[in-house]
Design a protein around this motif. Structure first.
Motif, mmCIF file in Angstrom:
data_model
loop_
_atom_site.group_PDB
_atom_site.id
_atom_site.type_symbol
_atom_site.label_atom_id
_atom_site.label_comp_id
_atom_site.label_asym_id
_atom_site.label_seq_id
_atom_site.Cartn_x
_atom_site.Cartn_y
_atom_site.Cartn_z
ATOM 1 N N ARG A 118 0.844 -1.207 0.000
ATOM 2 C CA ARG A 118 0.000 0.000 0.000
ATOM 3 C C ARG A 118 0.874 1.250 0.000
ATOM 4 O O ARG A 118 0.461 2.300 -0.468
ATOM 5 C CB ARG A 118 -0.934 0.000 1.210
ATOM 6 C CG ARG A 118 -2.025 -1.056 1.085
ATOM 7 C CD ARG A 118 -2.870 -1.070 2.301
ATOM 8 N NE ARG A 118 -2.025 -1.549 3.417
ATOM 9 C CZ ARG A 118 -2.467 -1.793 4.634
ATOM 10 N NH1 ARG A 118 -3.728 -1.575 4.932
ATOM 11 N NH2 ARG A 118 -1.660 -2.244 5.573
ATOM 12 N N THR A 119 2.096 1.120 0.522
ATOM 13 C CA THR A 119 3.039 2.232 0.505
ATOM 14 C C THR A 119 3.323 2.668 -0.923
ATOM 15 O O THR A 119 3.525 3.840 -1.201
ATOM 16 C CB THR A 119 4.359 1.808 1.187
ATOM 17 O OG1 THR A 119 4.075 1.421 2.525
ATOM 18 C CG2 THR A 119 5.389 2.914 1.176
ATOM 19 N N TYR A 120 3.333 1.715 -1.826
ATOM 20 C CA TYR A 120 3.692 1.994 -3.218
ATOM 21 C C TYR A 120 2.479 2.106 -4.132
ATOM 22 O O TYR A 120 2.635 2.362 -5.303
ATOM 23 C CB TYR A 120 4.670 0.933 -3.725
ATOM 24 C CG TYR A 120 6.004 1.071 -3.050
ATOM 25 C CD1 TYR A 120 6.944 1.966 -3.529
ATOM 26 C CD2 TYR A 120 6.300 0.367 -1.894
ATOM 27 C CE1 TYR A 120 8.154 2.142 -2.887
ATOM 28 C CE2 TYR A 120 7.510 0.535 -1.249
ATOM 29 C CZ TYR A 120 8.428 1.424 -1.751
ATOM 30 O OH TYR A 120 9.616 1.602 -1.101
ATOM 31 N N VAL B 271 9.545 7.800 -5.922
ATOM 32 C CA VAL B 271 9.774 6.465 -5.362
ATOM 33 C C VAL B 271 11.038 6.452 -4.510
ATOM 34 O O VAL B 271 11.055 5.894 -3.408
ATOM 35 C CB VAL B 271 9.882 5.401 -6.489
ATOM 36 C CG1 VAL B 271 10.462 4.107 -5.974
ATOM 37 C CG2 VAL B 271 8.534 5.152 -7.117
ATOM 38 N N ILE B 272 12.085 7.071 -5.015
ATOM 39 C CA ILE B 272 13.354 7.101 -4.274
ATOM 40 C C ILE B 272 13.179 7.858 -2.960
ATOM 41 O O ILE B 272 13.582 7.383 -1.897
ATOM 42 C CB ILE B 272 14.472 7.718 -5.134
ATOM 43 C CG1 ILE B 272 14.812 6.785 -6.299
ATOM 44 C CG2 ILE B 272 15.713 8.007 -4.293
ATOM 45 C CD1 ILE B 272 15.710 7.398 -7.355
ATOM 46 N N ILE C 125 12.323 -0.715 -7.763
ATOM 47 C CA ILE C 125 13.222 0.397 -8.093
ATOM 48 C C ILE C 125 13.738 1.037 -6.809
ATOM 49 O O ILE C 125 14.939 1.238 -6.638
ATOM 50 C CB ILE C 125 12.502 1.451 -8.959
ATOM 51 C CG1 ILE C 125 12.213 0.894 -10.348
ATOM 52 C CG2 ILE C 125 13.326 2.737 -9.056
ATOM 53 C CD1 ILE C 125 11.246 1.730 -11.156
ATOM 54 N N GLY C 126 12.839 1.358 -5.916
ATOM 55 C CA GLY C 126 13.211 2.023 -4.672
ATOM 56 C C GLY C 126 14.194 1.226 -3.845
ATOM 57 O O GLY C 126 15.225 1.742 -3.397
ATOM 58 N N PHE C 127 13.910 -0.061 -3.640
ATOM 59 C CA PHE C 127 14.788 -0.876 -2.802
ATOM 60 C C PHE C 127 16.127 -1.163 -3.474
ATOM 61 O O PHE C 127 17.160 -1.206 -2.808
ATOM 62 C CB PHE C 127 14.104 -2.172 -2.383
ATOM 63 C CG PHE C 127 13.033 -1.962 -1.350
ATOM 64 C CD1 PHE C 127 13.308 -1.310 -0.162
ATOM 65 C CD2 PHE C 127 11.747 -2.411 -1.564
ATOM 66 C CE1 PHE C 127 12.335 -1.107 0.795
ATOM 67 C CE2 PHE C 127 10.762 -2.222 -0.617
ATOM 68 C CZ PHE C 127 11.048 -1.566 0.564
ATOM 69 N N ALA D 68 18.891 6.032 -11.459
ATOM 70 C CA ALA D 68 17.597 6.705 -11.453
ATOM 71 C C ALA D 68 17.210 7.131 -12.864
ATOM 72 O O ALA D 68 16.060 6.967 -13.280
ATOM 73 C CB ALA D 68 17.631 7.915 -10.517
ATOM 74 N N ASP D 69 18.165 7.639 -13.609
ATOM 75 C CA ASP D 69 17.900 8.025 -14.995
ATOM 76 C C ASP D 69 17.477 6.822 -15.830
ATOM 77 O O ASP D 69 16.556 6.907 -16.636
ATOM 78 C CB ASP D 69 19.136 8.674 -15.633
ATOM 79 C CG ASP D 69 19.442 10.039 -15.067
ATOM 80 O OD1 ASP D 69 18.535 10.662 -14.472
ATOM 81 O OD2 ASP D 69 20.599 10.480 -15.197
#
Length: 75
Positions: free
Chosen positions: A14-16, A63-64, A28-30, A48-49
């Motif tokens: 739910r966070t994402y 997200v980051i 991606i975030g982790f 990130a790019d």
């Protein structure tokens, strides 16, 4: 890589939500969280790019920031 998968499986998706495309945004975030110690370094990275180019509909910077804010243990 294993740590990223474990964290994705353990995280409350739910966070994402739909805004960050769920498991895709979490991955991606982790993955980036495992590689960098600061949010600015992560956002400015080529990773990130690359994620922005690969997943155009995901707000990679968002997200980051979210992942570092909620899950960063480096600081």
């Amino acid at each position: 890589m294993e740590r990223t998968v474990e964290r994705c499986l353990d995280a409350d998706m739910r966070t994402y939500s739909a805004h960050y495309w769920g498991i895709y945004g979490a991955a991606i975030g982790f993955a980036i969280l495992e590689r960098f110690e600061s949010v600015n370094e992560a956002i400015d990275s080529g990773y990130a790019d690359h994620a922005n180019g690969t997943f155009e509909k995901i707000d990679t910077e968002g997200v980051i920031k979210l992942t570092f804010r909620k899950f960063n243990t480096h600081e």
